[in-house]
Write an enzyme that holds these catalytic residues in place. Structure first.
Site, PDB file in Angstrom:
ATOM      1  N   ASN A 226       0.695  -1.246   0.112  1.00  0.00           N
ATOM      2  CA  ASN A 226      -0.002  -0.033  -0.032  1.00  0.00           C
ATOM      3  C   ASN A 226       0.764   1.348   0.173  1.00  0.00           C
ATOM      4  OD1 ASN A 226      -0.396   1.777   2.197  1.00  0.00           O
ATOM      5  ND2 ASN A 226      -0.830  -0.032   3.574  1.00  0.00           N
ATOM      6  N   CYS A 227       0.227   2.288  -0.476  1.00  0.00           N
ATOM      7  CA  CYS A 227       0.667   3.488  -0.938  1.00  0.00           C
ATOM      8  C   CYS A 227       0.147   4.789  -0.045  1.00  0.00           C
ATOM      9  CB  CYS A 227       0.626   3.861  -2.324  1.00  0.00           C
ATOM     10  SG  CYS A 227       1.235   2.619  -3.385  1.00  0.00           S
TER      11      CYS A 227
END
Lengths: 413, 350
Positions: A226-227
């Site tokens: 995830n970012c």
């Protein structure tokens, strides 16, 4: 069955011919590593490999993930068998920006004090992918490349004598011991759209919440995809070395009775959040817990998940402590959270991510430096011509980690 | 340590000029210390009060901005190059005097860029107004507390001049209500478990973040006739003209933009983009109408379901943006919308 960790302490890392590990010195064969990664992930076109060492004037930008090299020596089941672990080293993936939320690691200076990854050598992979690749496939390619590289690196210790052997198994404690029963509620982001976590190889959107034992999580059970902003993104390394689990295991049987982990999703839609919180609370009740630690990942949207879980547990008579960071504005004068509940009367703050920090210029740069102006926590004017920059702590990997990995906190002045 | 050069602000009473009958006196400069300044000077020989400004309580209260300008002007003229620090008061629980001390401190900090300290009783009305901007030493309610208050000011003054951090818990100041980062002795995980054990045992524990109380906005009454209403678009989803002309930040936005929709039927990837750093920008960049629904608003306009769409839309990035900043944007945008004659707003978030 227990998980047996064979720990190998790394003292030095270098690039050389033929990968190997001898007396604490880890040698990486660059060509072999690059061709292995490319053979595993076809969308990767080029990988530049370098080493960043503590104290060096080195900056790594657009860091996507940090992964501890580990390889399973024996055992097919998660949480069972022998896991070889390289300690004091990590693989770092970086490269052109995918979302906006990749971060910075400085190996020296004031920025280094705010990231745990300045404390040991890093094997840095700058990854290029095929042109025009969709951002989701780009993220996937970089994630898989990092995992492949970490696995490749860890192979060197498969047949080496470990420096330390640790058994991880959550043993039952007799109820006569009269120790408080403590559970751990471990939310992972699974909002889709570059905000995903993978549990046992599957997107955490499905199959959660579940009650798991610590040895299962520690056996590479949770992988970051995830970012979310760098400061409170739980990297794969954080999941592999979850400090709440480590601490709860340390006092298990002597100070408290660690009864289990409830891995729970942090989705986007309100109804999904309510269902997930309800199911997680039921599982904690099933564990007959008297108290629970609730950790977090991300901010804003996940504040709501945390408050629902805390409220529900307290109403069920289970005492809670929540771990969260704050977004109190650059001057610290604003409210810190997007959602609150009066039941959350015991909160550990892991710092104000909006606080700004001045970072000096660095000699060695990994990754595309100008992209820092587009990172969450960077500003269009962040990067000056002389290489110095001003960013929010938000842009530094792990600076306000909400598993409680670091010592940063916030006080009122 | 070199001597710290201080200018001291006092009201007419503590300046020795007279009581309520002299409350209309304007600002005056006196070389050296006066009144409480003499006590301060004996308590701290390494502080030198180069001059004292006095002003009457009513004079300051009645036209505060102009009066503060006069005070700052006197300080600049008489001690401009020398001053390291301004001290004001103590003003204890005196309302007008407290307000004047707060205003003078804030002005000196902003205009002369020097630290400033006052000392007030915690319930002095000036505390709520100035606590965030000004360092306030906790004082008693009246002049009986003079010695303690002056002593407290001296201790804090030295720390401020040396640019040391002030901690209300140990320095006797009133909390500014600001969150400030610091490193704890143990990790967050260790502190969490310690806190939980205390809570389970029924021992006292202190949360590291007390839950704030959110302000609630009552919804406006429904629009009576939408078919004649001007409707505006506002988004926190970061949709801006391509190239981001106002350079709105991808997180912790310090501004919002206002952009024309005149003559546009729909947004395109060539005309608009998102600069929001908190969500996956792929789909918003493919079709910016997904976040700022101009296409649908034009349909509604043609179908006569709304009167018209406002020619201007407002956009910012709602990502790690502090509540305080968001409230400020909201107030300003609402004012502009009212000027446009907008009766309704579609507010899209992400």
């Amino acid at each position: 069955m227990p998980l047996v960790l064979h720990k190998h302490a790394v003292a030095e890392v270098g690039i050389g011919t033929g990968s190997g590990f001898q007396q604490g010195r880890l040698t990486i064969d660059r060509e072999a590593l690059v061709s292995y990664v490319r053979s595993q992930v076809s969308r990767v076109t080029d990988v530049r490999v370098g080493i960043a060492r503590p104290g060096e004037a080195t900056r790594i930008v657009c860091v996507k993930d940090v992964i501890q090299p580990r390889v399973k020596k024996e055992g097919a089941e998660a949480g069972d068998g022998i896991l070889c672990v390289l300690e004091n080293v990590a693989v770092v993936t970086c490269g052109p920006i995918v979302g906006f939320q990749e971060g910075i690691i400085d190996m020296s200076g004031p920025g280094a004090e705010h990231t745990p990854f300045s404390q040991f050598p890093l094997i840095v992979l700058e990854i290029d992918v095929v042109e025009g690749l969709d951002p989701h496939l780009h993220e996937e390619a970089v994630r898989e490349a990092g995992l492949a590289a970490a696995g490749f690196v860890a192979e060197v210790c498969r047949d080496t004598e470990p420096d330390e052997i640790e058994m991880v198994a959550l043993t039952e404690i007799s109820t006569e011991a009269d120790l408080p029963r403590i559970a751990y509620v471990y939310p992972v982001l699974c909002q889709g759209l570059l905000h995903d976590t993978y549990v046992f190889g599957r997107n955490a959107k499905e199959g959660l919440p579940i009650t798991v034992a610590p040895e299962v999580v520690m056996d590479n059970g949770v992988v970051s995809g995830n970012c979310v902003s760098a400061c409170d993104k739980n990297t794969t390394y954080h999941h592999q070395n979850n400090p709440v689990i480590a601490e709860l295991l340390r006092g298990h049987g002597s100070r408290w009775n660690f009864v289990g982990i409830v891995l729970t999703p942090a989705p986007t839609r309100l109804a999904e959040k309510e269902n997930a919180a309800k199911a997680a609370i039921e599982q904690v009740v099933q564990l007959k817990a008297e108290g629970a630690i609730v950790s977090k990942e991300g901010f804003g949207n996940p504040d709501a998940d945390m408050m629902m879980i805390v409220r529900g547990l307290e109403q069920a008579g289970i005492r809670t402590v929540g771990l969260t960071d704050e977004f109190a504005g650059t001057d610290g004068g604003s409210q810190s959270l997007a959602d609150t509940t009066p039941e959350a009367d015991a909160i550990v703050s892991t710092g104000n991510a909006n606080e700004r920090i001045e970072l000096p210029a660095m000699k060695t740069i990994f990754g595309p430096l100008p992209d820092v102006t587009r990172l969450a926590g960077g500003y269009p004017h962040s990067l000056r011509d002389d290489g110095t920059m001003e960013v929010e702590l938000q842009a530094i990997i792990g600076s306000t980690n909400e598993l409680g990995f670091g010592r940063l906190t916030c006080r009122e002045v | 340590m070199a001597k710290v050069h201080v200018v001291h602000y006092l009201n007419q009473f503590f300046g020795g000029l007279g009581g309520e009958e002299k409350a209309d006196l304007g600002p005056q400069w006196f070389d050296g210390p006066k009144g409480p300044g003499q006590l301060l000077q004996t308590l701290a020989p390494d502080i030198e009060i180069v001059g004292t400004v006095t002003a009457g309580d009513n004079y300051m209260a009645e036209n505060t901005d102009a009066a503060v300008d006069e005070v700052v002007g006197l300080i600049e003229k008489n001690a401009g190059a020398e001053i390291d620090l301004l001290l004001a008061g103590p003003a204890f629980n005196a309302g007008r005097y407290g307000m004047a001390c707060g205003a003078v401190c804030q002005a000196v900090q902003e205009r002369l860029e020097k630290p400033a300290i006052t000392a007030l009783y915690p319930e002095n009305p000036a505390v709520d107004i100035y606590r965030k901007a000004v360092t306030i030493v906790r004082a008693g309610s009246d002049v009986m507390g003079m010695r303690d208050a002056v002593g407290g000011m001296v201790a804090v003054a030295k720390k401020l001049v040396e640019e040391q951090a002030i901690d209300p818990a140990t320095d006797g100041t009133i909390s500014r209500g600001l969150r400030q980062n610091t490193f704890a002795e143990s990790t967050g995980a260790q502190r969490a478990i310690d806190m939980l054990m205390r809570k389970l045992r029924g021992d006292a524990f202190e949360t590291e973040y007390a839950m704030p109380v959110f302000s609630r906005v009552p919804p406006a009454p429904p629009v009576k006739d939408l078919s004649s209403a001007t409707v505006a678009l506002v988004t926190s989803g970061g949709i801006v003209p391509r190239g981001n002309p106002d350079r709105i930040e991808s997180a912790s936005a310090s501004k919002y933009g206002e952009y024309s929709l005149k003559g546009l039927e729909r947004l395109t990837p060539e005309s608009h983009q998102t600069v929001h750093g908190g969500y996956d920008p792929t789909y918003a960049n493919q079709d910016p109408n997904r976040v700022l629904p101009l296409d649908v608003m034009r349909d509604l306009e043609r179908e006569g379901r709304i009167g018209r769409l406002a020619d201007t839309y407002f956009a910012t990035v709602g990502n790690a943006t502090s509540v305080e900043r968001a409230e400020q944007f909201g107030r300003e945008i609402a004012g502009k919308l009212i000027n446009f004659g907008a009766l309704a707003v579609i507010l899209t978030s992400t």
